[in-house]
Each structure stands twice: as C-alpha cells, then as structure tokens.
Design a protein around this motif. Structure first.
Motif, PDB file in Angstrom:
ATOM      1  N   GLU A 197       0.840  -1.195   0.000  1.00 49.61           N
ATOM      2  CA  GLU A 197       0.000   0.000   0.000  1.00 49.61           C
ATOM      3  C   GLU A 197       0.880   1.252   0.000  1.00 49.61           C
ATOM      4  O   GLU A 197       2.040   1.191   0.397  1.00 49.61           O
ATOM      5  CB  GLU A 197      -0.888   0.006   1.264  1.00 49.61           C
ATOM      6  N   ASN A 249      -1.020   8.487  14.231  1.00 44.33           N
ATOM      7  CA  ASN A 249      -1.601   9.809  14.008  1.00 44.33           C
ATOM      8  C   ASN A 249      -1.062  10.473  12.748  1.00 44.33           C
ATOM      9  O   ASN A 249      -1.316  11.644  12.519  1.00 44.33           O
ATOM     10  CB  ASN A 249      -1.292  10.733  15.181  1.00 44.33           C
ATOM     11  N   ALA A 250      -0.261   9.740  11.954  1.00 42.82           N
ATOM     12  CA  ALA A 250       0.405  10.332  10.796  1.00 42.82           C
ATOM     13  C   ALA A 250       1.122  11.619  11.190  1.00 42.82           C
ATOM     14  O   ALA A 250       1.001  12.652  10.533  1.00 42.82           O
ATOM     15  CB  ALA A 250      -0.577  10.577   9.649  1.00 42.82           C
ATOM     16  N   GLY A 309      -1.144  19.523   8.015  1.00 39.72           N
ATOM     17  CA  GLY A 309      -2.180  18.570   8.410  1.00 39.72           C
ATOM     18  C   GLY A 309      -1.653  17.241   8.947  1.00 39.72           C
ATOM     19  O   GLY A 309      -2.365  16.231   8.905  1.00 39.72           O
ATOM     20  N   PHE A 310      -0.415  17.246   9.445  1.00 37.63           N
ATOM     21  CA  PHE A 310       0.079  16.037  10.120  1.00 37.63           C
ATOM     22  C   PHE A 310      -0.550  15.954  11.503  1.00 37.63           C
ATOM     23  O   PHE A 310      -0.927  16.970  12.089  1.00 37.63           O
ATOM     24  CB  PHE A 310       1.607  16.082  10.247  1.00 37.63           C
ATOM     25  N   GLY A 311      -0.641  14.758  12.062  1.00 36.50           N
ATOM     26  CA  GLY A 311      -1.221  14.580  13.394  1.00 36.50           C
ATOM     27  C   GLY A 311      -0.212  14.937  14.479  1.00 36.50           C
ATOM     28  O   GLY A 311       0.907  15.352  14.196  1.00 36.50           O
ATOM     29  N   SER A 312      -0.640  14.778  15.736  1.00 33.61           N
ATOM     30  CA  SER A 312       0.249  15.113  16.846  1.00 33.61           C
ATOM     31  C   SER A 312       0.959  13.861  17.346  1.00 33.61           C
ATOM     32  O   SER A 312       0.615  12.754  16.956  1.00 33.61           O
ATOM     33  CB  SER A 312      -0.556  15.758  17.967  1.00 33.61           C
ATOM     34  N   ARG A 325      -8.109  15.750  15.301  1.00 27.43           N
ATOM     35  CA  ARG A 325      -7.059  16.174  14.364  1.00 27.43           C
ATOM     36  C   ARG A 325      -6.257  14.958  13.881  1.00 27.43           C
ATOM     37  O   ARG A 325      -5.925  14.839  12.709  1.00 27.43           O
ATOM     38  CB  ARG A 325      -6.142  17.171  15.078  1.00 27.43           C
ATOM     39  N   ASN A 326      -5.970  14.056  14.827  1.00 26.12           N
ATOM     40  CA  ASN A 326      -5.174  12.882  14.464  1.00 26.12           C
ATOM     41  C   ASN A 326      -5.915  11.956  13.517  1.00 26.12           C
ATOM     42  O   ASN A 326      -5.326  11.348  12.630  1.00 26.12           O
ATOM     43  CB  ASN A 326      -4.763  12.123  15.729  1.00 26.12           C
ATOM     44  N   ARG A 360      -0.028   6.284   4.002  1.00 23.34           N
ATOM     45  CA  ARG A 360      -1.365   6.848   4.214  1.00 23.34           C
ATOM     46  C   ARG A 360      -1.296   8.049   5.143  1.00 23.34           C
ATOM     47  O   ARG A 360      -0.986   7.908   6.332  1.00 23.34           O
ATOM     48  CB  ARG A 360      -2.278   5.795   4.840  1.00 23.34           C
ATOM     49  N   ALA A 361      -1.558   9.216   4.599  1.00 21.61           N
ATOM     50  CA  ALA A 361      -1.624  10.439   5.406  1.00 21.61           C
ATOM     51  C   ALA A 361      -2.321  11.508   4.578  1.00 21.61           C
ATOM     52  O   ALA A 361      -2.130  11.564   3.364  1.00 21.61           O
ATOM     53  CB  ALA A 361      -0.232  10.916   5.804  1.00 21.61           C
ATOM     54  N   ALA A 362      -3.117  12.328   5.249  1.00 16.96           N
ATOM     55  CA  ALA A 362      -3.792  13.413   4.536  1.00 16.96           C
ATOM     56  C   ALA A 362      -2.760  14.342   3.908  1.00 16.96           C
ATOM     57  O   ALA A 362      -2.979  14.891   2.824  1.00 16.96           O
ATOM     58  CB  ALA A 362      -4.690  14.184   5.495  1.00 16.96           C
ATOM     59  N   ALA A 380      -8.159  12.967  11.406  1.00 14.39           N
ATOM     60  CA  ALA A 380      -8.208  13.664  10.121  1.00 14.39           C
ATOM     61  C   ALA A 380      -6.881  13.558   9.372  1.00 14.39           C
ATOM     62  O   ALA A 380      -6.830  13.665   8.150  1.00 14.39           O
ATOM     63  CB  ALA A 380      -8.563  15.130  10.336  1.00 14.39           C
ATOM     64  N   ALA A 381      -5.782  13.333  10.125  1.00 14.74           N
ATOM     65  CA  ALA A 381      -4.466  13.244   9.497  1.00 14.74           C
ATOM     66  C   ALA A 381      -4.300  11.951   8.700  1.00 14.74           C
ATOM     67  O   ALA A 381      -3.357  11.828   7.911  1.00 14.74           O
ATOM     68  CB  ALA A 381      -3.370  13.348  10.553  1.00 14.74           C
ATOM     69  N   ARG A 382      -5.188  10.977   8.920  1.00 12.01           N
ATOM     70  CA  ARG A 382      -5.143   9.757   8.099  1.00 12.01           C
ATOM     71  C   ARG A 382      -6.566   9.342   7.734  1.00 12.01           C
ATOM     72  O   ARG A 382      -7.136   8.445   8.361  1.00 12.01           O
ATOM     73  CB  ARG A 382      -4.409   8.622   8.816  1.00 12.01           C
ATOM     74  N   PRO A 383      -7.134   9.995   6.711  1.00 15.82           N
ATOM     75  CA  PRO A 383      -8.535   9.696   6.365  1.00 15.82           C
ATOM     76  C   PRO A 383      -8.726   8.282   5.819  1.00 15.82           C
ATOM     77  O   PRO A 383      -9.764   7.663   6.046  1.00 15.82           O
ATOM     78  CB  PRO A 383      -8.899  10.748   5.318  1.00 15.82           C
ATOM     79  N   ILE A 384      -7.748   7.771   5.078  1.00 15.78           N
ATOM     80  CA  ILE A 384      -7.832   6.403   4.565  1.00 15.78           C
ATOM     81  C   ILE A 384      -6.794   5.560   5.296  1.00 15.78           C
ATOM     82  O   ILE A 384      -5.602   5.854   5.261  1.00 15.78           O
ATOM     83  CB  ILE A 384      -7.568   6.361   3.040  1.00 15.78           C
ATOM     84  N   GLY A 385      -7.259   4.519   5.969  1.00 10.62           N
ATOM     85  CA  GLY A 385      -6.346   3.683   6.747  1.00 10.62           C
ATOM     86  C   GLY A 385      -5.712   2.597   5.889  1.00 10.62           C
ATOM     87  O   GLY A 385      -5.940   2.516   4.681  1.00 10.62           O
ATOM     88  N   TYR A 386      -4.909   1.766   6.535  1.00 12.58           N
ATOM     89  CA  TYR A 386      -4.264   0.657   5.822  1.00 12.58           C
ATOM     90  C   TYR A 386      -5.161  -0.565   5.830  1.00 12.58           C
ATOM     91  O   TYR A 386      -5.836  -0.843   6.828  1.00 12.58           O
ATOM     92  CB  TYR A 386      -2.939   0.315   6.494  1.00 12.58           C
TER      93      TYR A 386
END
Lengths: 261, 216
Positions: free
Chosen positions: A110, A181-182, A220-223, B74-75, A113-115, B77-83
């Motif tokens: 894959e 959390n990306a 838009g990275f997570g924490s 927020r977290n 995966r991160a916004a 939203a930081a990965r809208p599509i997972g694995y």
C-alpha cells in the motif's frame, strides 16, 4: 548471476497492490499472482518483473517511487504487509530482499497513508509537505563569509556525532506512515536538531523551530503520542531523542522569542 | 504541540491527585466503623483550601479531556484512509496506541463513581452518624454498601486496569512531551512511572475487593 545463492529456490507469491489512477479517483487493492521470484531480488526488482509482465500484457504498469536503489536517497516508500518499508528493521524498501519472504506468501503493498501525503497514482504519494517544512526554516541563512580554517570553530565530538546522526534522515516519510496519528514529528525534529546543535545553526534556532513546527501543523500532520513507532520503523535509525530535543527548543523559543505571531 | 504540553501538565497534575485520594482512602482500612473516614470526608468537604483545589482539579480534568478530544479529531483527520493491512503491534505498545479508549473507560467510571459517592456527599442524600456527639454524614456506610454489589466491584476493578495501562504509557510520555529526556534520568522516570501506575491502581482496586470479600 554473480554472487547469487545457488541454493535459493524461486518463490511463488500473491501480491495485493494498491492501484489508483490519479488523485481524484478512488483506488483498490488488485491481486497479482507471481511465479518464479528469486530470493536474491530486491523488493523493487520484484516489482520491476511484475511491471515487465504487465507491459507485455498491455496493462498499465504499477507506479512506485524509487531512485538510487542503494538506501540513501529516501525516494522509495511502500507499506508492505502492514509495515513501513516492509518487515525488516532499519532498511529501505530498495534494500529489502525477497529472501525475507516465503514461498506461497501473500504480500500486501500500500502507499503511505496520510492526509498530508496525497496519493498521486498507485503507490506514489506526494511528499512535498516535507519540502515545505524544510523551506519554512530547515536551512541556514546567515552569511558565513569565506572558508574558515579547519577546526577554527570548536565543536565537541559528542555534539558533532549527534548532529550527524540527525542529519542522516533521508526524508522518506516512513515515520509518518508508521505513526497512528500520521505525525511528522520525527522528521521535523531531525531537521531541527541537526542544525540547532551546531554553531552556524544556533543563530536562527528560535525562528527555525517555531516556523517548522507551524508549517508541520499547517500541512495537516497529526500530533505525537510518544508511541515510538516512528523510530522503530525509521530506515536510518533516527532516535526519539531528537523529538525531545525539539520540544525543548520549541518551549524555550516560545518562552523567549521576539516573534509574537 | 501546545495542546500536547497542556495534556502532559494536566496529566501529571491528575497523577498527583490520585496519590492524595488514595492516601485518604486508606482510612477505610482503619476498622473503626468508619469514624476516621467520615471525619476526613467532612474535612475534605468543608476546608476552603480543599474546596478551591476541587475547582482546580475540575479544570485539570476539563482541559485534559477537551484537549484529548481536539487532538484525537485532528489525528483522525491526518489519516482519512487507513491501511488494509497494518501491524502496529510490531512497532509500539498497545496502551500507547489506545490512550483515548482507555481514557474513555476511565471517564465513564469517573461519572459512575462521582454519582455514587461525590454527589450525595456534596449535595446531600447520605444518612447521618454521630461521632463524639457531633453529627456527620455517613459516607463510610455508602462505601460499605456499594461494595457489596458484585457488578459494582467489577466496574471498579476493570476501571483500575484501564487506569493502570493509561498511566503506564501516560506518566513517562508526559515527561517526554515536556522535553524532559536524559540518558541518566529517563530510565528512572520510566521505571518510576511503571511502579507508580501499578501500585496506585492496585491500591484503589483493593478497596472494593476488601469490602466485598471481608466485610459481609
């Protein structure tokens, strides 16, 4: 093939690969059976073989990022069987060899995966968010004049080593891919501490950490939840120490900086 | 990063509250028919410093929970599509990845716990008891009665497991978030945090079990 293992038996594998036409369309996992894969191949060579087959059959080859194929450029990515850069620790996908898999295995591949890392096509993601974080402060802009004599600026060995360790970050994004959390904090902290430890970088240390952290949030990275997944998956072994160092930089910068924005 | 700093400071503050709460509760083991505990309970309910700290404590919980919600949103939203295939167990601990879930269990427990003990103690609804010619509210009786119910005891024990796992990750994580990281002291903080989590939660869990098994 020179250097290959004569006892290595070719493997049959089932690949499940994420196929996505472009940014706008939705993607899906597509299954590809593969036969006679040499355990001596690298993971990317295995994909080359598959792409060759696809081209011959008139199908669209799988797009994936790669460049140096010797583990130093940070271009290759891939989330393989639930792990960034595959199941081996301390390695990039190009340095992952098929001998770490078994005959009959099903391998899921894959994209990160991160916004903040939108998928361009198939397994290729847009990592320009990292570039923009770097542009926000990951450089030294003071005029350093002519070339100084060697060792004119004393830097203790322990500091030089730590700065160099941080500088080994290749910006591949595995930390973001592995984090629940990306979060990009391991990448950003490596870039911040690499410079803020050395004399040339110290002059701009406050604005650097403030601007780079601000850009990290904008992208838009997570924490960070301190799970440690990033460092565990980092192919070059960037340490969690860098994150804590950046936090000290950040807190002291926020407490003392003239920048009120 | 600012919100994470608030999380860590409020988290450590709430840890300090646990210590005070547990030490006070140890008076339940006094075997004096609840005299010491009821007097202590009156003190905690009337002393102006304690009453002020009650609001500070409430604020601590409020900030901790509110920031957790904001950060979790927020977290996510930081990965809208997972694995499709993910193996995080190979790179991180379960508790570190499930702080929100553990925190939610603790919050549900907290509501039940406050409803049963704090609300009647503060706003009335407890029976009276006379100790040395002075009338006190008998919170001790409420404790004894509550912990005769097996499912009520079970809720407490489960919640203390959740709290222990929450703290095992949270205690040392709070120090990291503040950048307090040192080759020499960090191993001590981690060890202390682990021991703290286990001992405090064991101490709390033993109370309902004590009344259930030895106080019929």
């Amino acid at each position: 093939m020179a250097g290959s293992n004569p006892n290595a038996k070719p493997m049959d594998l089932t690949l499940k690969v994420w196929r996505q036409k472009n940014r706008e369309t939705a993607g899906q996992l597509v299954t590809y059976p593969m036969k006679g894969i040499s355990p001596d191949m690298s993971f990317l060579e295995m994909l080359d073989v598959l792409n060759d087959d696809l081209s011959v059959r008139g199908e669209e080859p799988i797009a994936f990022d790669h460049d140096c194929r010797e583990g130093i450029c940070g271009m290759c990515s891939l989330f393989i069987n639930g792990r960034a850069h595959g199941p081996e620790r301390g390695t990039t996908t190009c340095q992952l060899h098929m001998r770490h898999f078994n005959d009959g295995d099903t391998i899921t591949i894959e994209p990160w995966r991160a916004a903040a890392f939108p998928v361009h096509k198939d397994l290729v993601v847009d990592r320009s968010a990292f570039d923009r974080i770097q542009q926000a402060g990951g450089y030294i802009s003071v005029n350093t004049g002519g070339v100084p004599d060697a060792n004119e600026i004393p830097i203790p060995k322990i500091i030089a080593d730590k700065a160099f360790d941080a500088a080994t970050c290749i910006g591949c994004g595995a930390c973001v891919a592995a984090c629940k959390n990306a979060s990009a904090i391991l990448f950003v902290s490596a870039k911040v501490s690499q410079m803020s430890m050395l004399p040339q970088g110290k002059t701009e240390r406050k604005t650097r950490v403030e601007n780079m952290v601000a850009q990290m949030d904008i992208e838009g990275f997570g924490s960070c939840t301190n799970t440690g997944a990033c460092a565990a998956e980092c192919p070059v072994g960037i340490s969690l120490e860098n994150i804590n160092m950046m936090r000290r930089e950040f807190i002291s910068a926020k407490a003392t900086s003239e920048n009120l924005a | 990063m600012g919100r994470k700093i608030v999380m860590s400071i409020t988290g450590l503050f709430l840890c300090s509250f646990l210590v005070v709460h547990l030490i006070g509760n140890l008076q339940l083991f006094n075997n004096d028919g609840g005299e010491a505990f009821n007097i202590y309970s009156r003190f905690m309910g009337t002393n102006p410093i304690i009453r002020t700290m009650e609001f500070v404590l409430l604020a601590g919980f409020a900030f901790h929970i509110y920031d957790a919600l904001v950060l979790t949103r927020r977290n996510k939203a930081a990965r809208p599509i997972g694995y499709a295939n993910n193996h995080p167990e190979q790179n991180s601990t379960w508790s570190s990845r499930n702080m929100g879930l553990l925190g939610t269990v603790i919050l549900v427990f907290l509501i039940i716990h406050l409803w049963n003990f704090f609300v009647p103690a503060r706003f009335g609804g407890l029976e009276g008891v006379v100790i040395d010619d002075v009338e006190y509210e008998n919170l001790y009786l409420r404790v004894v009665e509550s912990f005769q119910v097996w499912w009520y005891v079970a809720i407490y024990v489960v919640a203390m497991f959740a709290l222990a796992y929450h703290l095992i990750h949270g205690f040392q994580s709070a120090f990291q978030t503040l950048g307090l990281d040192h080759k020499k002291y960090t191993p001590f903080i981690q060890m202390f945090g682990y021991a703290f989590s286990v001992i405090v939660c064991f101490g709390f869990a033993i109370i309902p079990l004590y009344f259930f098994f030895f106080f019929r």
